[in-house]
Design a protein around this motif. Structure first.
Motif, PDB file in Angstrom:
ATOM      1  N   TYR A  76      -8.268   5.179  -7.590  1.00 27.45           N
ATOM      2  CA  TYR A  76      -8.173   3.721  -7.491  1.00 27.45           C
ATOM      3  C   TYR A  76      -9.470   3.127  -6.951  1.00 27.45           C
ATOM      4  O   TYR A  76      -9.927   2.075  -7.420  1.00 27.45           O
ATOM      5  CB  TYR A  76      -7.009   3.307  -6.599  1.00 27.45           C
ATOM      6  CG  TYR A  76      -5.679   3.906  -7.003  1.00 27.45           C
ATOM      7  CD1 TYR A  76      -5.328   4.084  -8.332  1.00 27.45           C
ATOM      8  CD2 TYR A  76      -4.767   4.310  -6.042  1.00 27.45           C
ATOM      9  CE1 TYR A  76      -4.113   4.644  -8.696  1.00 27.45           C
ATOM     10  CE2 TYR A  76      -3.542   4.866  -6.389  1.00 27.45           C
ATOM     11  CZ  TYR A  76      -3.230   5.033  -7.718  1.00 27.45           C
ATOM     12  OH  TYR A  76      -2.023   5.584  -8.064  1.00 27.45           O
ATOM     13  N   SER A 116       4.316   0.954  -1.458  1.00 23.18           N
ATOM     14  CA  SER A 116       3.347   1.271  -0.403  1.00 23.18           C
ATOM     15  C   SER A 116       2.659   0.032   0.149  1.00 23.18           C
ATOM     16  O   SER A 116       2.303  -0.002   1.317  1.00 23.18           O
ATOM     17  CB  SER A 116       2.301   2.246  -0.925  1.00 23.18           C
ATOM     18  OG  SER A 116       1.550   1.655  -1.962  1.00 23.18           O
ATOM     19  N   PHE A 117       2.498  -0.998  -0.652  1.00 23.09           N
ATOM     20  CA  PHE A 117       1.773  -2.178  -0.197  1.00 23.09           C
ATOM     21  C   PHE A 117       2.650  -3.180   0.539  1.00 23.09           C
ATOM     22  O   PHE A 117       2.149  -4.128   1.113  1.00 23.09           O
ATOM     23  CB  PHE A 117       1.086  -2.885  -1.376  1.00 23.09           C
ATOM     24  CG  PHE A 117       2.021  -3.260  -2.495  1.00 23.09           C
ATOM     25  CD1 PHE A 117       2.828  -4.379  -2.424  1.00 23.09           C
ATOM     26  CD2 PHE A 117       2.071  -2.477  -3.634  1.00 23.09           C
ATOM     27  CE1 PHE A 117       3.673  -4.707  -3.457  1.00 23.09           C
ATOM     28  CE2 PHE A 117       2.906  -2.802  -4.683  1.00 23.09           C
ATOM     29  CZ  PHE A 117       3.715  -3.915  -4.598  1.00 23.09           C
ATOM     30  N   ARG A 118       3.967  -2.975   0.573  1.00 20.25           N
ATOM     31  CA  ARG A 118       4.857  -3.954   1.183  1.00 20.25           C
ATOM     32  C   ARG A 118       4.727  -4.017   2.693  1.00 20.25           C
ATOM     33  O   ARG A 118       4.995  -5.055   3.300  1.00 20.25           O
ATOM     34  CB  ARG A 118       6.306  -3.710   0.779  1.00 20.25           C
ATOM     35  CG  ARG A 118       7.095  -5.022   0.871  1.00 20.25           C
ATOM     36  CD  ARG A 118       8.428  -4.929   0.239  1.00 20.25           C
ATOM     37  NE  ARG A 118       9.374  -4.497   1.240  1.00 20.25           N
ATOM     38  CZ  ARG A 118      10.495  -3.884   0.985  1.00 20.25           C
ATOM     39  NH1 ARG A 118      10.818  -3.606  -0.250  1.00 20.25           N
ATOM     40  NH2 ARG A 118      11.306  -3.524   1.941  1.00 20.25           N
ATOM     41  N   ASP A 134      -5.892   7.920  -4.396  1.00 20.43           N
ATOM     42  CA  ASP A 134      -6.630   6.853  -3.723  1.00 20.43           C
ATOM     43  C   ASP A 134      -8.090   6.836  -4.144  1.00 20.43           C
ATOM     44  O   ASP A 134      -8.697   5.768  -4.288  1.00 20.43           O
ATOM     45  CB  ASP A 134      -6.504   6.992  -2.204  1.00 20.43           C
ATOM     46  CG  ASP A 134      -5.096   6.667  -1.708  1.00 20.43           C
ATOM     47  OD1 ASP A 134      -4.333   6.011  -2.454  1.00 20.43           O
ATOM     48  OD2 ASP A 134      -4.760   7.073  -0.575  1.00 20.43           O
ATOM     49  N   THR A 156      -6.080  -3.431  -7.212  1.00 16.96           N
ATOM     50  CA  THR A 156      -5.461  -4.639  -6.683  1.00 16.96           C
ATOM     51  C   THR A 156      -3.945  -4.479  -6.554  1.00 16.96           C
ATOM     52  O   THR A 156      -3.346  -5.022  -5.627  1.00 16.96           O
ATOM     53  CB  THR A 156      -5.791  -5.874  -7.549  1.00 16.96           C
ATOM     54  OG1 THR A 156      -5.450  -5.604  -8.910  1.00 16.96           O
ATOM     55  CG2 THR A 156      -7.257  -6.225  -7.464  1.00 16.96           C
ATOM     56  N   GLY A 180       2.061  -4.215   4.419  1.00 15.67           N
ATOM     57  CA  GLY A 180       1.094  -5.277   4.685  1.00 15.67           C
ATOM     58  C   GLY A 180       1.669  -6.659   4.444  1.00 15.67           C
ATOM     59  O   GLY A 180       1.396  -7.596   5.177  1.00 15.67           O
ATOM     60  N   GLU A 181       2.489  -6.797   3.420  1.00 12.23           N
ATOM     61  CA  GLU A 181       3.137  -8.080   3.145  1.00 12.23           C
ATOM     62  C   GLU A 181       4.103  -8.447   4.260  1.00 12.23           C
ATOM     63  O   GLU A 181       4.146  -9.587   4.703  1.00 12.23           O
ATOM     64  CB  GLU A 181       3.901  -8.017   1.821  1.00 12.23           C
ATOM     65  CG  GLU A 181       3.051  -7.971   0.600  1.00 12.23           C
ATOM     66  CD  GLU A 181       3.880  -7.859  -0.666  1.00 12.23           C
ATOM     67  OE1 GLU A 181       5.110  -7.675  -0.578  1.00 12.23           O
ATOM     68  OE2 GLU A 181       3.297  -7.945  -1.751  1.00 12.23           O
ATOM     69  N   GLU A 224       3.607   3.755  -7.494  1.00 10.43           N
ATOM     70  CA  GLU A 224       4.452   2.813  -6.743  1.00 10.43           C
ATOM     71  C   GLU A 224       5.936   3.052  -7.019  1.00 10.43           C
ATOM     72  O   GLU A 224       6.773   2.899  -6.124  1.00 10.43           O
ATOM     73  CB  GLU A 224       4.076   1.368  -7.063  1.00 10.43           C
ATOM     74  CG  GLU A 224       2.798   0.917  -6.418  1.00 10.43           C
ATOM     75  CD  GLU A 224       2.808   1.050  -4.906  1.00 10.43           C
ATOM     76  OE1 GLU A 224       3.838   0.764  -4.252  1.00 10.43           O
ATOM     77  OE2 GLU A 224       1.758   1.444  -4.361  1.00 10.43           O
ATOM     78  N   LYS A 264      -2.421  -1.612  -5.798  1.00  6.09           N
ATOM     79  CA  LYS A 264      -2.212  -0.771  -4.612  1.00  6.09           C
ATOM     80  C   LYS A 264      -2.510  -1.521  -3.319  1.00  6.09           C
ATOM     81  O   LYS A 264      -1.964  -1.193  -2.275  1.00  6.09           O
ATOM     82  CB  LYS A 264      -3.070   0.494  -4.703  1.00  6.09           C
ATOM     83  CG  LYS A 264      -2.653   1.434  -5.827  1.00  6.09           C
ATOM     84  CD  LYS A 264      -1.212   1.872  -5.726  1.00  6.09           C
ATOM     85  CE  LYS A 264      -1.035   2.858  -4.603  1.00  6.09           C
ATOM     86  NZ  LYS A 264       0.326   3.362  -4.475  1.00  6.09           N
ATOM     87  N   ALA A 265      -3.362  -2.530  -3.389  1.00  7.91           N
ATOM     88  CA  ALA A 265      -3.668  -3.333  -2.202  1.00  7.91           C
ATOM     89  C   ALA A 265      -2.652  -4.449  -1.997  1.00  7.91           C
ATOM     90  O   ALA A 265      -2.705  -5.156  -0.995  1.00  7.91           O
ATOM     91  CB  ALA A 265      -5.075  -3.926  -2.320  1.00  7.91           C
ATOM     92  N   GLY A 266      -1.737  -4.610  -2.936  1.00  4.52           N
ATOM     93  CA  GLY A 266      -0.751  -5.686  -2.836  1.00  4.52           C
ATOM     94  C   GLY A 266      -1.354  -7.047  -3.130  1.00  4.52           C
ATOM     95  O   GLY A 266      -0.835  -8.067  -2.706  1.00  4.52           O
TER      96      GLY A 266
END
Length: 185
Positions: A9, A171-173, A6, A74, A175-176, A160, A76-78
């Motif tokens: 990134y 990992s970003f899903r 992290d 970007t 949030g989606e 990922e 990793k942030a989705g």
């Protein structure tokens, strides 16, 4: 390990942001110089003629470096543009398989690009190549920044891939999924 990744990134994103700030400062200085010249001319005085040589070229290099350095953060942030229309129609197991295959392929392609961008920078360094503009910029610097950005993106794709294999989802899903269910009743 998670904290180290992290941090990697985040550092990459900060470097990308610094590239954009540098672009804004350079362009702003050039605009300010033109405004001063216009005011001086209208006042009947000689213009200063403030010009940043090779501004467009330097800003182009900074934009390329910033774009590549921002890839991992970007991802990793989705925030990357993805086509989720197919994924939304798949069951959980099929979705995991598709995401796993896609991340494995993306990691492979990113590693391939990293290698070749690194080779490209090495050749420029070994031959001492410089840009053809008014300011001879050593091409190894923007090329190395692109290679570093792509290397960090490769690490992010592998990260990922591992997350998808371990947890069944990137990992970003999370949030989606939270965003996609906001408007549902």
């Amino acid at each position: 390990m998670r904290r180290g990744l992290d941090t990697l990134y985040a550092v990459s994103l900060w470097l990308a942001a610094l590239c954009l700030v540098a672009i804004a400062l350079l362009v702003g200085a050039q605009i300010f110089g033109r405004i001063v010249d216009t005011v001086l001319v209208r006042a009947g005085m000689e213009p200063v003629g403030f010009v940043i040589p090779s501004l467009a070229e330097i800003c182009g290099y900074l934009l390329a470096a910033g774009s590549f350095l921002a890839l991992a953060g970007t991802l990793k942030a989705g925030a990357h543009i993805r086509v989720g229309m197919v994924l939304t129609h798949l069951g959980p197991r099929a979705r995991q398989v598709v995401e796993t295959v896609v991340f494995a392929g993306a990691a492979g392609l990113a590693a391939y690009m990293t290698w070749h961008l690194g080779q490209f920078a090495y050749v420029s360094w070994s031959f001492g190549e410089v840009s053809s503009g008014l300011v001879p910029v050593p091409l190894v610097y923007p090329q190395a920044a692109m290679a570093v950005g792509m290397a960090v993106a490769t690490v992010a794709f592998i990260d990922e891939l591992v997350e998808t294999l371990r947890r069944g989802r990137p990992s970003f899903r999370a949030g989606e999924d939270a965003f996609s269910h906001e408007g549902e009743v």
